[in-house]
Write a protein that holds these residues in place. Sequence first.
Motif, PDB file in Angstrom:
ATOM      1  N   ASP A  87     -31.511   9.545  23.198  1.00 33.39           N
ATOM      2  CA  ASP A  87     -32.661   8.717  22.889  1.00 33.39           C
ATOM      3  C   ASP A  87     -33.481   8.611  24.172  1.00 33.39           C
ATOM      4  N   PHE A  88     -34.517   7.816  24.167  1.00 27.53           N
ATOM      5  CA  PHE A  88     -35.387   7.723  25.337  1.00 27.53           C
ATOM      6  C   PHE A  88     -34.663   7.185  26.573  1.00 27.53           C
ATOM      7  N   ASP A  89     -33.477   6.587  26.413  1.00 27.52           N
ATOM      8  CA  ASP A  89     -32.725   6.112  27.565  1.00 27.52           C
ATOM      9  C   ASP A  89     -32.347   7.243  28.509  1.00 27.52           C
ATOM     10  N   ALA A 136     -36.781  18.920  26.151  1.00 28.26           N
ATOM     11  CA  ALA A 136     -36.250  19.743  25.066  1.00 28.26           C
ATOM     12  C   ALA A 136     -35.308  18.947  24.167  1.00 28.26           C
ATOM     13  N   VAL A 137     -34.477  18.113  24.783  1.00 29.42           N
ATOM     14  CA  VAL A 137     -33.554  17.295  23.999  1.00 29.42           C
ATOM     15  C   VAL A 137     -34.323  16.321  23.118  1.00 29.42           C
ATOM     16  N   LEU A 138     -35.317  15.652  23.684  1.00 36.49           N
ATOM     17  CA  LEU A 138     -36.107  14.701  22.903  1.00 36.49           C
ATOM     18  C   LEU A 138     -36.871  15.406  21.785  1.00 36.49           C
ATOM     19  N   GLU A 139     -37.431  16.575  22.078  1.00 36.05           N
ATOM     20  CA  GLU A 139     -38.174  17.304  21.052  1.00 36.05           C
ATOM     21  C   GLU A 139     -37.275  17.776  19.920  1.00 36.05           C
ATOM     22  N   ALA A 140     -36.020  18.050  20.230  1.00 33.84           N
ATOM     23  CA  ALA A 140     -35.082  18.460  19.188  1.00 33.84           C
ATOM     24  C   ALA A 140     -34.636  17.288  18.317  1.00 33.84           C
ATOM     25  N   GLU A 141     -34.667  16.080  18.868  1.00 30.32           N
ATOM     26  CA  GLU A 141     -34.117  14.916  18.170  1.00 30.32           C
ATOM     27  C   GLU A 141     -35.164  13.973  17.577  1.00 30.32           C
ATOM     28  N   LYS A 142     -36.383  14.026  18.080  1.00 30.27           N
ATOM     29  CA  LYS A 142     -37.430  13.087  17.647  1.00 30.27           C
ATOM     30  C   LYS A 142     -38.527  13.835  16.898  1.00 30.27           C
ATOM     31  N   ASP A 143     -39.157  13.153  15.963  1.00 33.94           N
ATOM     32  CA  ASP A 143     -40.267  13.776  15.255  1.00 33.94           C
ATOM     33  C   ASP A 143     -41.523  13.748  16.136  1.00 33.94           C
ATOM     34  N   GLU A 148     -45.544  11.611  20.202  1.00 28.36           N
ATOM     35  CA  GLU A 148     -46.958  11.415  20.524  1.00 28.36           C
ATOM     36  C   GLU A 148     -47.295   9.953  20.802  1.00 28.36           C
ATOM     37  N   SER A 149     -46.583   9.047  20.179  1.00 30.02           N
ATOM     38  CA  SER A 149     -46.881   7.628  20.374  1.00 30.02           C
ATOM     39  C   SER A 149     -46.076   7.001  21.518  1.00 30.02           C
ATOM     40  N   SER A 150     -45.256   7.793  22.170  1.00 28.95           N
ATOM     41  CA  SER A 150     -44.390   7.276  23.229  1.00 28.95           C
ATOM     42  C   SER A 150     -45.045   7.385  24.609  1.00 28.95           C
ATOM     43  N   GLU A 151     -45.176   6.252  25.268  1.00 24.75           N
ATOM     44  CA  GLU A 151     -45.703   6.237  26.630  1.00 24.75           C
ATOM     45  C   GLU A 151     -44.729   6.941  27.588  1.00 24.75           C
TER      46      GLU A 151
END
Length: 187
Positions: A87-89, A136-143, A148-151
């Motif tokens: 996750d973003f953590d 890459a990990v975030l792009e694989a797990e998040k839509d 796009e809405s994440s600062e």
Amino acid sequence: MSPDQSTVLVVDDEQDVADLYAMWLKDDYRVRSAYEGDEALDVLDESVDVVLLDRRMPGQSGDEVLEEIRERELNCRVVMVTAVKPDFDILEMGFDDYLVKPVSKDDLHEIVEQMLTRVDYGAKLQDYYSLVSKRAVLEAEKDPETLESSEEYAELEAEIEELSAEVDDTRGELNDHDDFVGAFQDL
């Protein structure tokens, strides 16, 4: 760095998993195993090149072990090998790569080889690889809409772009592989 001179520390509270990973790697690397965070920190020293680290363990978690590794300023690469979905953590964590279990023998060998290559490069290039891995990990797990809405994601993209420019500028000034490796060791 040749693989037969390299040491890999496998840390997982599931002894069967740690032993399996060690068995997969032992023919190509010196391998140490630890089954909890405190034990990992006890056997961790300057000779360890790569740490394969589970996140969720009783006692000291993998996150805490990672933090201690970075505080000690050891020159080793750390790969989180875990069932914990990212996750973003992860953006605040000092790991070099992140594998979600289950992983194959080929996955482990490939990631260890990549990490050993990175040991020879300087901090800027290592930071760049780490940030790109996190992206890459975030792009694989998040839509895409969430990203796009994440600062935090926007800041990550900006950091990658800045480091990419620095890496490209330095690489353009180098004549051969030895100069390339040497330049990044000095950054």
